[in-house]
Design a protein around this motif. Sequence first.
Motif: not given
Length: 252
Positions: A42-46, A52-57, A76-84
């Motif tokens: 399972v790879f989690l992008h930076g 970034l997103s799954r499309h670059e990863s 995963y939903t990117l900040a600032p639309a989602a909290t950490l």
Amino acid sequence: MERYRRLSREAVAGLPGRSVVYDRERLDVWGAAPGEARPVFVFLHGGYWMALSRHESAFMARSLSDQGVATVVPDYTLAPAATLEEIVRQVRASIAWIHREGRAHGLDPGRIVVGGSSAGGHLTGMLMVDGWQREFGVPDDAVKAAMPFSGLFDIRPITRTYVNDTIGLDLARAAALSPALLPAGRRFPAVVVVAEHDGPGFAEQSRRFRAHWGPAADLMVVPDRDHFDVVLDLAAPGSAVSRALVRLIRSV
């Protein structure tokens, strides 16, 4: 960023794959088919949790598939639309999805290895620590091994940077979201990777997290690489990084 995307497109061309919804987000499964039971990376992008997103990863998907390993790349939903806190919750939900639904997609839920780069290294750390598994209905040993790259493991310094204009942390929340400050009772195998030419802060964080994790972890300093290209060695089957990941997966 374009190199990440180009190499990912090339890696998945012709590979069996599917995109599925988990917890209102999407993840891609590459290199597995129903009826199989492949170990899964399972790879989690930076991207500092805001790019970034799954499309670059998925640039490692073909080299791993050739070794009999499936790749899962969650969005995963990117900040600032989602909290950490919400981002962490979502990546933990991706592990719960693999554990619950993965077998129908050719994944072995008993052989989950996690990894990620930079902010994805932080999220990897948040999957390594204790205490979250019961909430998601997975066993304490749902994650069997880990390979964070150039990770952020104590994120309190983020509160003093421009990144916090988007992330919006205070010191108490940052401490609660720092893997290096959280319990690590069940220490499974890990390889903590950092580049020779990484920033000194990232290098120091990696050294400290390896020490926090203890003898179950190795520190791997990759020569002639920097913060942005070290993770691309996963796309090269003969690289030391790629070989180390395959050994890690085969050890679980």
